[in-house]
Motif scaffolding. Structure first.
Motif, mmCIF file in Angstrom:
data_model
loop_
_atom_site.group_PDB
_atom_site.id
_atom_site.type_symbol
_atom_site.label_atom_id
_atom_site.label_comp_id
_atom_site.label_asym_id
_atom_site.label_seq_id
_atom_site.Cartn_x
_atom_site.Cartn_y
_atom_site.Cartn_z
ATOM 1 N N LEU A 194 51.029 32.092 0.112
ATOM 2 C CA LEU A 194 51.916 31.338 0.903
ATOM 3 C C LEU A 194 53.098 31.054 0.150
ATOM 4 C CD1 LEU A 194 52.820 30.211 3.584
ATOM 5 C CD2 LEU A 194 51.624 28.141 2.954
ATOM 6 N N TYR A 195 53.001 30.382 -1.062
ATOM 7 C CA TYR A 195 54.151 29.966 -2.017
ATOM 8 C C TYR A 195 54.873 31.261 -2.314
ATOM 9 C CZ TYR A 195 56.682 27.345 -5.242
ATOM 10 O OH TYR A 195 57.634 26.608 -6.342
ATOM 11 N N ASP A 196 54.123 32.119 -2.959
ATOM 12 C CA ASP A 196 54.967 33.313 -3.487
ATOM 13 C C ASP A 196 55.778 34.088 -2.392
ATOM 14 O OD1 ASP A 196 54.508 32.845 -5.956
ATOM 15 O OD2 ASP A 196 52.502 34.085 -6.060
ATOM 16 N N SER A 197 55.040 34.285 -1.217
ATOM 17 C CA SER A 197 55.681 34.862 0.079
ATOM 18 C C SER A 197 56.877 34.415 0.390
ATOM 19 C CB SER A 197 54.549 34.844 1.083
ATOM 20 O OG SER A 197 53.459 35.701 0.910
ATOM 21 N N LEU A 198 56.881 32.936 0.496
ATOM 22 C CA LEU A 198 58.108 31.854 1.050
ATOM 23 C C LEU A 198 59.180 32.048 -0.129
ATOM 24 C CD1 LEU A 198 56.391 28.938 2.448
ATOM 25 C CD2 LEU A 198 57.541 30.671 3.686
ATOM 26 N N ARG A 199 58.937 32.144 -1.383
ATOM 27 C CA ARG A 199 59.662 32.221 -2.662
ATOM 28 C C ARG A 199 60.475 33.518 -2.657
ATOM 29 N NH1 ARG A 199 58.298 31.336 -9.072
ATOM 30 N NH2 ARG A 199 57.146 33.196 -8.595
ATOM 31 N N GLU A 200 59.724 34.534 -2.361
ATOM 32 C CA GLU A 200 60.191 35.885 -2.315
ATOM 33 C C GLU A 200 61.259 36.170 -1.364
ATOM 34 O OE1 GLU A 200 58.293 40.330 -1.861
ATOM 35 O OE2 GLU A 200 57.358 39.090 -3.552
ATOM 36 N N GLN A 201 61.157 35.172 -0.523
ATOM 37 C CA GLN A 201 62.350 35.096 0.643
ATOM 38 C C GLN A 201 63.359 34.101 0.684
ATOM 39 O OE1 GLN A 201 60.226 35.437 4.821
ATOM 40 N NE2 GLN A 201 58.423 35.566 3.598
ATOM 41 N N GLY A 202 63.248 33.543 -0.436
ATOM 42 C CA GLY A 202 64.302 32.380 -0.951
ATOM 43 C C GLY A 202 63.947 31.218 -0.022
ATOM 44 N N LYS A 203 62.606 30.971 0.581
ATOM 45 C CA LYS A 203 62.341 29.867 1.346
ATOM 46 C C LYS A 203 61.330 28.922 0.647
ATOM 47 C CE LYS A 203 63.269 32.549 5.761
ATOM 48 N NZ LYS A 203 62.767 32.906 7.061
ATOM 49 N N GLU A 204 61.441 28.891 -0.506
ATOM 50 C CA GLU A 204 60.391 28.169 -1.476
ATOM 51 C C GLU A 204 60.221 26.629 -0.867
ATOM 52 O OE1 GLU A 204 60.333 26.389 -5.772
ATOM 53 O OE2 GLU A 204 61.164 28.225 -5.543
ATOM 54 N N HIS A 205 61.614 26.096 -0.293
ATOM 55 C CA HIS A 205 61.644 24.599 0.058
ATOM 56 C C HIS A 205 60.819 24.697 1.344
ATOM 57 C CE1 HIS A 205 64.821 26.804 2.285
ATOM 58 N NE2 HIS A 205 64.621 26.141 3.328
ATOM 59 N N GLU A 206 60.341 25.319 2.268
ATOM 60 C CA GLU A 206 59.658 25.414 3.304
ATOM 61 C C GLU A 206 58.254 25.101 3.245
ATOM 62 O OE1 GLU A 206 60.772 28.277 6.018
ATOM 63 O OE2 GLU A 206 62.902 28.038 6.318
ATOM 64 N N PHE A 207 57.754 25.253 1.827
ATOM 65 C CA PHE A 207 56.239 25.237 1.461
ATOM 66 C C PHE A 207 55.457 24.180 2.247
ATOM 67 C CE2 PHE A 207 52.470 24.239 -0.666
ATOM 68 C CZ PHE A 207 51.727 25.508 -0.793
ATOM 69 N N ALA A 208 55.984 22.984 2.138
ATOM 70 C CA ALA A 208 55.188 21.778 2.467
ATOM 71 C C ALA A 208 55.168 21.949 4.270
ATOM 72 C CB ALA A 208 55.889 20.539 2.192
ATOM 73 N N ARG A 209 56.231 22.407 4.861
ATOM 74 C CA ARG A 209 56.080 22.696 6.202
ATOM 75 C C ARG A 209 55.116 23.486 6.638
ATOM 76 N NH1 ARG A 209 61.650 24.322 8.267
ATOM 77 N NH2 ARG A 209 62.065 22.278 7.519
ATOM 78 N N TRP A 210 55.043 24.890 5.921
ATOM 79 C CA TRP A 210 54.360 25.888 6.242
ATOM 80 C C TRP A 210 52.829 25.384 5.931
ATOM 81 C CZ3 TRP A 210 54.377 29.928 9.217
ATOM 82 C CH2 TRP A 210 55.786 30.520 9.746
ATOM 83 N N TYR A 211 52.530 24.654 4.999
ATOM 84 C CA TYR A 211 51.194 24.138 4.429
ATOM 85 C C TYR A 211 50.870 23.011 5.448
ATOM 86 C CZ TYR A 211 47.327 23.158 1.666
ATOM 87 O OH TYR A 211 45.915 23.149 1.047
ATOM 88 N N GLY A 212 51.584 22.236 5.864
ATOM 89 C CA GLY A 212 51.326 21.611 6.943
ATOM 90 C C GLY A 212 50.921 22.217 8.279
ATOM 91 N N ARG A 213 51.574 23.186 8.637
ATOM 92 C CA ARG A 213 51.260 24.044 10.066
ATOM 93 C C ARG A 213 50.036 24.650 9.744
ATOM 94 N NH1 ARG A 213 56.367 27.485 10.901
ATOM 95 N NH2 ARG A 213 57.254 25.718 11.251
ATOM 96 N N MET A 214 49.864 25.254 8.687
ATOM 97 C CA MET A 214 48.650 25.881 8.368
ATOM 98 C C MET A 214 47.325 25.121 8.418
ATOM 99 S SD MET A 214 47.624 28.072 4.731
ATOM 100 C CE MET A 214 46.928 26.590 3.834
ATOM 101 N N ARG A 215 47.470 23.848 7.772
ATOM 102 C CA ARG A 215 46.348 22.889 7.889
ATOM 103 C C ARG A 215 46.192 22.416 9.203
ATOM 104 N NH1 ARG A 215 42.677 23.001 4.332
ATOM 105 N NH2 ARG A 215 41.977 21.139 4.967
ATOM 106 N N SER A 216 47.402 22.139 9.863
ATOM 107 C CA SER A 216 47.179 21.683 11.232
ATOM 108 C C SER A 216 46.495 22.667 12.366
ATOM 109 C CB SER A 216 48.706 21.342 11.987
ATOM 110 O OG SER A 216 49.111 20.317 11.183
ATOM 111 N N ILE A 217 46.644 23.874 12.137
ATOM 112 C CA ILE A 217 46.103 24.879 13.031
ATOM 113 C C ILE A 217 44.734 25.168 12.501
ATOM 114 C CG2 ILE A 217 46.027 27.339 13.311
ATOM 115 C CD1 ILE A 217 49.010 27.549 12.900
ATOM 116 N N ALA A 218 44.341 25.105 11.290
ATOM 117 C CA ALA A 218 43.026 25.085 10.836
ATOM 118 C C ALA A 218 42.142 23.958 11.221
ATOM 119 C CB ALA A 218 42.834 25.138 9.276
#
Length: 395
Positions: A118-142
């Motif tokens: 997840l982190y490397d995919s976001l960083r490759e798109q220049g969206k590294e700063h969105e990791f906490a948001r995506w990780y929170g979204r991932m954990r919420s869905i889980a």
């Protein structure tokens, strides 16, 4: 849309299926009623499960960094699918232990590789700063998926005690299909001739030489351990206090939903309170949760457990983002797995002792002692984080 661009949503979908976990809420009932375990044996089996993960945890993270995170997730999903199949046909203690060991290998392969991808995919798109948001979204869905599975777990178990495991096998067929669709990121792969030497270097760097990374890892371990330790006791604690067995599924569901709520609020809490303030709140919630469980004798006393499940969701996105930021690029999954190894190893040491204590003295005396220990560990880890990890951010 490229495969890497699809990865964040695919990872969320994968974790939704990954976390359905239909057997989770009825495990204590299955172990004690169908397999004939005591509480001490039950906690020892969980210790064996965590030991199997711990022994393979760090090597699996290293393997994921070398082979690629996508391949590690596919291999891990295959192993987990096999483990649930073995559980579906288990009829004795030895067969349960075998299933737990296979599951342990699978979950250790998944651990670290998922968040690193997840982190490397976001960083490759220049969206590294969105990791906490995506990780929170991932954990919420889980956790929403976990709670939804728990709502029907009791009904499935009542129809046929093996039915939750059979449906879990079907869920992991779907999870494996999603894992096969992940795209591998373009990561620089350093040439490594001495793999054992490289692994020793990663451990030495994370735990001895990098005070900032060490503080983040240890606080993550302390908070995760505090939130996780009562998980396998709470169903028996609730029924012993007078709660109906039919409450177990909904109770597990609410626990998952509060974890999801914590994960959804984590980034916002970090903005409002700061990382330090949010983590201090988590430490306070740990102490309040154990205290409430220890002093309550009401049938609804298990509700204090939800404070601990809230902590589980609240701290993870913030700390894991910091963990990913501080970890070396080529060894990101290794560092995440190292933290998981420390958590699993600590649980292996504590769980059998807690189980024997409950068998001999009952839940509440053990919760008093466990709560005091968890409060002390989280406070000490927070002080270390405050002194070492927060200082560079303030400079």
């Amino acid at each position: 849309m490229s495969s890497v661009q699809r990865n964040p949503w695919l990872i969320c979908a994968y974790y939704g299926v990954h976390s359905l976990m239909f057997p989770a809420a009825i495990f204590p009932l299955f172990w004690t009623r169908d397999i004939g375990m005591s509480v001490a044996t039950m906690m020892s089996v969980q210790a064996a499960f965590n030991l199997s993960i711990a022994l393979f945890e760090f090597p699996s993270g290293y393997i994921a960094d070398r082979l690629g995170h996508r391949r590690a997730l596919v291999l891990g999903s295959t192993s987990i699918l096999l483990g649930w199949f073995l559980y579906a046909i288990a009829h004795a203690l030895w067969s349960v232990i075998l299933a737990e060991l296979v599951l342990g290998v699978g979950f250790s392969l998944v651990s670290g590789a998922d968040s690193a991808l997840l982190y490397d995919s976001l960083r490759e798109q220049g969206k590294e700063h969105e990791f906490a948001r995506w990780y929170g979204r991932m954990r919420s869905i889980a956790q929403i998926a976990s709670g939804s599975g728990a709502l029907v777990a009791g009904f499935l178990y009542a129809r046929w005690s093996r039915l939750p495991f059979v449906i879990e096998v079907a869920a992991w067929v779907l999870a494996l299909g999603i894992a096969l669709r992940f795209g591998e990121t373009q990561r620089a792969q350093p040439k490594v001739e001495d793999h054992l030497g490289r692994m020793r270097s990663i451990v030495r760097d994370a735990l001895l030489e990098r005070a900032d990374l060490r503080a983040v890892l240890l606080l993550g371990v302390a908070l995760a351990l505090a939130a996780y330790l009562p998980t396998w006791l709470i169903a028996l604690y609730a029924t012993e206090s007078g709660a109906e067995v039919t409450w177990i599924g909904p109770m597990w569901a609410v626990a998952s939903f509060t974890t999801a709520l914590g994960a959804m609020l984590s980034e916002r809490a970090g903005r409002l309170l700061g990382m330090t303030g949010t983590l201090l709140a988590c430490v306070a919630l740990v102490a309040a949760g154990y205290l409430g469980l220890a002093i309550s004798h009401h049938a609804l006393g298990f509700a204090f457990y939800f404070l601990l499940t809230l902590v589980r969701g609240l701290h993870m996105p913030l700390l894991h983002h910091e963990e990913q930021r501080l970890a070396p690029d080529g060894d990101r999954a290794s560092c995440v797995s190292l933290r998981s190894f420390l958590f699993r190893f600590a649980f292996v040491l504590l769980a059998p002792v807690v189980g024997m204590g409950v068998d001999r003295y009952g839940h509440r005396p053990v919760l008093w002692v466990s709560g005091a220990l968890m409060a002390a560990l989280t406070i000490a880890a927070f002080c270390l984080f405050r002194a070492r990890a927060a200082r560079p951010q303030q400079a």
